[in-house]
Enzyme design. Structure first.
Site, PDB file in Angstrom:
ATOM      1  N   GLU A   1       0.996  -1.198  -0.102  1.00 55.22           N
ATOM      2  CA  GLU A   1       0.147  -0.061   0.002  1.00 55.22           C
ATOM      3  C   GLU A   1       0.960   1.024   0.063  1.00 55.22           C
ATOM      4  O   GLU A   1       1.880   1.220   0.732  1.00 55.22           O
ATOM      5  CB  GLU A   1      -0.909  -0.129   1.197  1.00 55.22           C
ATOM      6  CG  GLU A   1      -2.234  -1.009   1.072  1.00 55.22           C
ATOM      7  CD  GLU A   1      -2.781  -0.566   2.486  1.00 55.22           C
ATOM      8  OE1 GLU A   1      -2.684   0.344   3.168  1.00 55.22           O
ATOM      9  OE2 GLU A   1      -3.627  -1.534   2.897  1.00 55.22           O
TER      10      GLU A   1
ATOM     11  N   GLU B   1     -13.707   5.837  -0.506  1.00 53.28           N
ATOM     12  CA  GLU B   1     -14.545   5.026   0.093  1.00 53.28           C
ATOM     13  C   GLU B   1     -15.294   5.529   1.390  1.00 53.28           C
ATOM     14  O   GLU B   1     -14.811   5.975   2.459  1.00 53.28           O
ATOM     15  CB  GLU B   1     -13.983   3.605   0.689  1.00 53.28           C
ATOM     16  CG  GLU B   1     -13.330   2.954  -0.387  1.00 53.28           C
ATOM     17  CD  GLU B   1     -12.251   2.122   0.122  1.00 53.28           C
ATOM     18  OE1 GLU B   1     -12.661   0.952   0.759  1.00 53.28           O
ATOM     19  OE2 GLU B   1     -10.856   2.098  -0.058  1.00 53.28           O
TER      20      GLU B   1
ATOM     21  N   LYS C   1     -15.605   4.218   5.118  1.00 54.23           N
ATOM     22  CA  LYS C   1     -14.490   3.876   5.997  1.00 54.23           C
ATOM     23  C   LYS C   1     -14.424   4.887   7.239  1.00 54.23           C
ATOM     24  O   LYS C   1     -14.891   5.853   7.262  1.00 54.23           O
ATOM     25  CB  LYS C   1     -13.162   4.238   5.211  1.00 54.23           C
ATOM     26  CG  LYS C   1     -13.034   3.193   4.090  1.00 54.23           C
ATOM     27  CD  LYS C   1     -11.426   3.145   3.619  1.00 54.23           C
ATOM     28  CE  LYS C   1     -10.463   2.520   4.848  1.00 54.23           C
ATOM     29  NZ  LYS C   1      -9.104   2.343   4.386  1.00 54.23           N
TER      30      LYS C   1
ATOM     31  N   GLU D   1      -9.179   8.935   5.529  1.00 53.14           N
ATOM     32  CA  GLU D   1      -9.364   7.631   5.131  1.00 53.14           C
ATOM     33  C   GLU D   1     -10.464   7.346   4.017  1.00 53.14           C
ATOM     34  O   GLU D   1     -10.486   6.552   3.426  1.00 53.14           O
ATOM     35  CB  GLU D   1      -9.868   6.940   6.167  1.00 53.14           C
ATOM     36  CG  GLU D   1      -8.650   6.729   7.258  1.00 53.14           C
ATOM     37  CD  GLU D   1      -7.781   5.481   6.901  1.00 53.14           C
ATOM     38  OE1 GLU D   1      -8.090   4.906   6.054  1.00 53.14           O
ATOM     39  OE2 GLU D   1      -6.832   5.598   7.462  1.00 53.14           O
TER      40      GLU D   1
END
Length: 378
Positions: free
Chosen positions: A267, A321, A324, A330
């Site tokens: 990541e 997203e 999240k 995030e």
């Protein structure tokens, strides 16, 4: 003639072995496909998006059947993940690991190119002794299941780590694993060395920068022009933090006795929006980081410490997203917006054109129409 036939047979056998040997990564660029959102495109559309972007490597954080079916015959290499919460049972009962592989991997082969299984995510370095203790057993049982099913030549077993496994990472050459992590890390690395699995690290210059923006040069974190740093121990020069983080992992592995193990970044990314205290989480910085990262990876070159080993990385993440938890950042790591359009331009095309792309298309269409009118008049 018989001698020629034997040579041909040997060459053909070697070709088959190489063709079916597990390759955890094709090329150098991949992406994490997280789905903690209620508004992102369906998996079939995601495959279309990835193929248009020529992205060949994808990690998901589960083994969702609808996703695995959608990736069938796409040619995209996909890595699935076993959730942290089921590792305890899997470490004790080998049949649990076998059942998971039979249910979540085997039915989709060979049409879906499952090439990796991540056993948990960021287990070590969190101070969770209970989960840390079961990681190795789960890894071994998953590998054993693959071996019994004759899938070890096709699928790699691994587990990604956070920067929390390191005692320090600056300068890169001084990086070592934390003492309380080593009791779990050393036998894990020994097993991965036996089965030829890489070391996966989640490396985020973004997180390092927002934790200490007064002392870290933003340009150094973003791959932009800057003086860089010189590692006093080996005199190697670094002009970006990403490579320094990768080499820190190589240094820690070498110090632990695993100098030949490859490091792959599982990541990395940069948030395009954040809370007030997340300095640097802007659209401009996200675009700069991800554009420069992509250019860097496509050069297919190594790091100052390992110049002959091309750096490979999965970018986090494919989409913003909205479900999240945690800070605003995030929910804003996506290269693409929830509707499939690009979040910012780094060379990809989305499922839906951006306003700039639409404007260019309209101008082009107008020009073509005018040209046809002129030709008709002539």
């Amino acid at each position: 003639m018989a001698h020629f036939s034997r040579q041909f047979a040997l060459c053909f056998l070697l070709f088959i072995i190489l063709a079916y040997t597990a390759q955890a990564f094709t090329g150098t660029y991949g992406v994490n496909y997280g789905r903690l959102a209620d508004n992102i495109p369906k998996p079939e559309s995601v495959v279309t998006l990835l193929k248009a972007a020529k992205i060949k490597n994808v990690r998901i954080y589960d083994a969702e059947p609808t996703v695995l079916r959608a990736f069938s015959n796409s040619g995209i290499e996909i890595s699935v993940c076993i959730p942290n919460e089921i590792l305890a049972d899997m470490s004790v009962y080998e049949d649990k690991a076998m059942a998971w592989v039979k249910d979540n991997v085997q039915p989709y082969l060979p049409d879906t190119h499952i090439r990796g299984i991540s056993v948990g995510n960021e287990i070590l370095g969190r101070g969770d002794a209970a989960t840390s203790e079961v990681l190795l057993g789960a890894v071994k049982n998953v590998y054993s299941a693959l071996d019994r099913l004759d899938l070890t030549n096709l699928i790699k077993v691994s587990t990604p780590h956070s920067e929390g496994v390191f005692a320090n990472s600056y300068p890169p050459s001084s990086c070592v694993f934390k003492e309380d992590v080593m009791q779990y890390m050393k036998p894990l690395l020994q097993f991965f060395s036996q089965i030829d699995s890489p070391f996966y690290i989640n490396a985020y210059p973004f997180l390092a920068y927002i934790s200490d923006p007064q002392h870290i040069d933003l340009n150094y974190a973003l791959f932009e022009k800057n003086p860089g740093i010189v590692d006093p121990k080996n005199n190697l020069h670094y002009d970006n933090m990403f490579e320094a983080q990768v080499d820190a992992a190589y240094a820690a592995l070498a110090a632990a006795g695993f100098e030949n193990m490859e490091v792959i970044v599982s990541e990395t990314g940069w948030a395009s929006q954040g809370d007030a205290n997340e300095i640097g989480a802007t659209l401009k910085n996200a675009k700069t980081y991800n554009k420069n990262l992509r250019k860097r990876l496509l050069k297919n070159k190594g790091t100052p410490l390992r110049p002959k080993i091309p750096v490979k990385a999965y970018v986090f993440a494919l989409f913003n997203e909205n479900s999240k938890p945690g800070p605003t950042s995030e929910r804003n790591f996506g290269l693409f917006k929830a509707d499939g359009s690009i979040a910012y331009d780094i060379g990809f095309t989305g499922l839906k054109p951006s306003s700039a792309t639409r404007s260019c298309s309209m101008v082009l269409a107008l020009c073509v129409s005018m040209l046809l009118l002129v030709l008709t008049a002539l």
